[in-house]
Motif scaffolding. Structure first.
Motif, PDB file in Angstrom:
ATOM      1  N   GLU A 119       0.821  -1.218   0.000  1.00 12.54           N
ATOM      2  CA  GLU A 119       0.000   0.000   0.000  1.00 12.54           C
ATOM      3  C   GLU A 119       0.856   1.270   0.000  1.00 12.54           C
ATOM      4  O   GLU A 119       0.383   2.330  -0.398  1.00 12.54           O
ATOM      5  N   THR A 120       2.095   1.164   0.441  1.00 16.49           N
ATOM      6  CA  THR A 120       2.976   2.329   0.467  1.00 16.49           C
ATOM      7  C   THR A 120       3.618   2.608  -0.887  1.00 16.49           C
ATOM      8  O   THR A 120       4.443   3.515  -1.007  1.00 16.49           O
ATOM      9  N   HIS A 121       3.257   1.828  -1.892  1.00 17.15           N
ATOM     10  CA  HIS A 121       3.765   2.012  -3.253  1.00 17.15           C
ATOM     11  C   HIS A 121       2.625   1.863  -4.252  1.00 17.15           C
ATOM     12  O   HIS A 121       2.742   1.164  -5.252  1.00 17.15           O
ATOM     13  N   ASN A 122       1.496   2.525  -4.003  1.00 16.81           N
ATOM     14  CA  ASN A 122       0.323   2.367  -4.867  1.00 16.81           C
ATOM     15  C   ASN A 122       0.075   3.573  -5.762  1.00 16.81           C
ATOM     16  O   ASN A 122      -1.006   3.749  -6.304  1.00 16.81           O
ATOM     17  N   ALA A 123       1.104   4.406  -5.928  1.00 22.14           N
ATOM     18  CA  ALA A 123       1.021   5.542  -6.841  1.00 22.14           C
ATOM     19  C   ALA A 123       2.353   5.694  -7.559  1.00 22.14           C
ATOM     20  O   ALA A 123       3.381   5.196  -7.096  1.00 22.14           O
ATOM     21  N   VAL A 124       2.315   6.391  -8.680  1.00 21.33           N
ATOM     22  CA  VAL A 124       3.513   6.566  -9.495  1.00 21.33           C
ATOM     23  C   VAL A 124       3.592   8.000  -9.999  1.00 21.33           C
ATOM     24  O   VAL A 124       2.577   8.630 -10.293  1.00 21.33           O
ATOM     25  N   HIS A 125       4.806   8.501 -10.060  1.00 21.45           N
ATOM     26  CA  HIS A 125       5.116   9.812 -10.638  1.00 21.45           C
ATOM     27  C   HIS A 125       5.658   9.530 -12.035  1.00 21.45           C
ATOM     28  O   HIS A 125       6.614   8.776 -12.188  1.00 21.45           O
ATOM     29  N   ILE A 126       5.038  10.127 -13.057  1.00 19.38           N
ATOM     30  CA  ILE A 126       5.401   9.838 -14.453  1.00 19.38           C
ATOM     31  C   ILE A 126       5.813  11.118 -15.169  1.00 19.38           C
ATOM     32  O   ILE A 126       5.145  12.145 -15.049  1.00 19.38           O
ATOM     33  N   LEU A 127       6.893  11.015 -15.930  1.00 18.06           N
ATOM     34  CA  LEU A 127       7.353  12.084 -16.809  1.00 18.06           C
ATOM     35  C   LEU A 127       7.466  11.528 -18.222  1.00 18.06           C
ATOM     36  O   LEU A 127       7.831  10.369 -18.403  1.00 18.06           O
ATOM     37  N   THR A 181      -5.819   9.810  -0.929  1.00 16.89           N
ATOM     38  CA  THR A 181      -4.357   9.778  -0.848  1.00 16.89           C
ATOM     39  C   THR A 181      -3.847   8.432  -1.325  1.00 16.89           C
ATOM     40  O   THR A 181      -4.482   7.392  -1.118  1.00 16.89           O
ATOM     41  N   TYR A 182      -2.708   8.479  -1.987  1.00 19.99           N
ATOM     42  CA  TYR A 182      -1.983   7.289  -2.407  1.00 19.99           C
ATOM     43  C   TYR A 182      -0.517   7.521  -2.035  1.00 19.99           C
ATOM     44  O   TYR A 182      -0.165   8.599  -1.540  1.00 19.99           O
ATOM     45  N   HIS A 183       0.333   6.522  -2.248  1.00 16.28           N
ATOM     46  CA  HIS A 183       1.724   6.618  -1.810  1.00 16.28           C
ATOM     47  C   HIS A 183       2.703   6.352  -2.954  1.00 16.28           C
ATOM     48  O   HIS A 183       2.632   5.306  -3.586  1.00 16.28           O
ATOM     49  N   ALA A 241       6.506   5.666  -3.467  1.00 13.80           N
ATOM     50  CA  ALA A 241       7.739   5.272  -2.770  1.00 13.80           C
ATOM     51  C   ALA A 241       7.658   5.530  -1.267  1.00 13.80           C
ATOM     52  O   ALA A 241       8.606   5.986  -0.649  1.00 13.80           O
ATOM     53  N   GLY A 242       6.501   5.241  -0.681  1.00 12.68           N
ATOM     54  CA  GLY A 242       6.326   5.382   0.747  1.00 12.68           C
ATOM     55  C   GLY A 242       5.899   6.766   1.207  1.00 12.68           C
ATOM     56  O   GLY A 242       5.620   6.959   2.382  1.00 12.68           O
ATOM     57  N   HIS A 243       5.839   7.738   0.311  1.00 10.43           N
ATOM     58  CA  HIS A 243       5.441   9.097   0.663  1.00 10.43           C
ATOM     59  C   HIS A 243       4.012   9.351   0.213  1.00 10.43           C
ATOM     60  O   HIS A 243       3.696   9.198  -0.963  1.00 10.43           O
ATOM     61  N   TRP A 244       3.154   9.747   1.162  1.00  6.70           N
ATOM     62  CA  TRP A 244       1.760   9.938   0.785  1.00  6.70           C
ATOM     63  C   TRP A 244       1.612  11.168  -0.074  1.00  6.70           C
ATOM     64  O   TRP A 244       2.284  12.168   0.108  1.00  6.70           O
ATOM     65  N   THR A 245       0.735  11.040  -1.047  1.00  9.75           N
ATOM     66  CA  THR A 245       0.470  12.088  -2.015  1.00  9.75           C
ATOM     67  C   THR A 245      -1.035  12.288  -2.084  1.00  9.75           C
ATOM     68  O   THR A 245      -1.774  11.333  -2.300  1.00  9.75           O
ATOM     69  N   GLU A 246      -1.460  13.507  -1.894  1.00  9.42           N
ATOM     70  CA  GLU A 246      -2.877  13.825  -1.905  1.00  9.42           C
ATOM     71  C   GLU A 246      -3.352  14.070  -3.337  1.00  9.42           C
ATOM     72  O   GLU A 246      -2.698  14.764  -4.109  1.00  9.42           O
ATOM     73  N   PHE A 247      -4.495  13.476  -3.661  1.00  9.02           N
ATOM     74  CA  PHE A 247      -5.148  13.690  -4.952  1.00  9.02           C
ATOM     75  C   PHE A 247      -6.403  14.520  -4.715  1.00  9.02           C
ATOM     76  O   PHE A 247      -6.887  14.626  -3.589  1.00  9.02           O
ATOM     77  N   ALA A 248      -6.933  15.100  -5.754  1.00  2.00           N
ATOM     78  CA  ALA A 248      -8.118  15.946  -5.631  1.00  2.00           C
ATOM     79  C   ALA A 248      -9.319  15.127  -5.153  1.00  2.00           C
ATOM     80  O   ALA A 248      -9.438  13.935  -5.447  1.00  2.00           O
ATOM     81  N   ASP A 249     -10.205  15.778  -4.425  1.00  2.90           N
ATOM     82  CA  ASP A 249     -11.454  15.146  -4.015  1.00  2.90           C
ATOM     83  C   ASP A 249     -12.232  14.694  -5.249  1.00  2.90           C
ATOM     84  O   ASP A 249     -12.193  15.352  -6.292  1.00  2.90           O
ATOM     85  N   ASN A 250     -12.931  13.593  -5.101  1.00  2.00           N
ATOM     86  CA  ASN A 250     -13.802  13.079  -6.169  1.00  2.00           C
ATOM     87  C   ASN A 250     -13.073  12.914  -7.498  1.00  2.00           C
ATOM     88  O   ASN A 250     -13.607  13.241  -8.553  1.00  2.00           O
TER      89      ASN A 250
END
Length: 156
Positions: free
Chosen positions: A39-47, A99-101, A103-112
């Motif tokens: 769960e601490t790696h359930n988001a990704v930063h993409i370029l 919120t998703y994570h 690399a272990g850092h939580w990142t907030e996404f917009a509501d809805n």
């Protein structure tokens, strides 16, 4: 020749040496890895390597993708100079405080902002194919966090 690959960072090891994505199949494997991983790696930063680089080598854009194994949904947050900061538009009544994570850092996404995983996959594939342009498959809205300017804003 233009490098159309995506750089994906979602684990600590990827921060210095990103995963390179060049095919639709690799996008699917990336999303599958997020769903299967901790769960601490359930988001990704993409370029996108196809987009311009600004001064000092900083990209002119960022795409964040978060996925929920339990709810089988995901969220998108995109920053491009031509549209500013935008987020995917979820169904009416979808979750707030998303919120998703990375690399272990939580990142907030917009509501809805949570949408189907099918739509998440489609959007990332379109981002790849288009060379980092705004995907047309989801609907978008201005990005707003629960607390503007808080430390967990992906663009703070």
């Amino acid at each position: 020749m233009t490098d159309n690959r995506l750089e994906a960072r979602y684990r600590r090891a990827d921060m210095q040496d990103p995963v390179l994505i060049s095919t639709s199949g690799e996008v699917d494997r990336l999303i599958d890895a997020l769903l299967a991983g901790p769960e601490t790696h359930n988001a990704v930063h993409i370029l996108s390597r196809a987009r311009p680089v600004m001064w000092l080598g900083f990209p002119d854009h960022e795409l964040y993708v978060g996925v929920s194994r339990a709810d089988q949904v995901g969220a998108l947050a995109l920053s491009l100079p031509e549209v500013g900061r935008i987020a995917s538009v979820g169904s009416p009544g979808s979750r707030s405080g998303v919120t998703y994570h990375v690399a272990g850092h939580w990142t907030e996404f917009a509501d809805n902002s949570e949408i189907s995983l099918t739509r998440v996959r489609e959007a990332v594939k379109e981002f790849l194919r288009s060379g980092g342009n705004i995907p047309t498959c989801p609907k978008w809205k201005p990005f707003e966090t629960l607390g503007e300017g808080v430390d967990n804003d992906p663009w703070a």
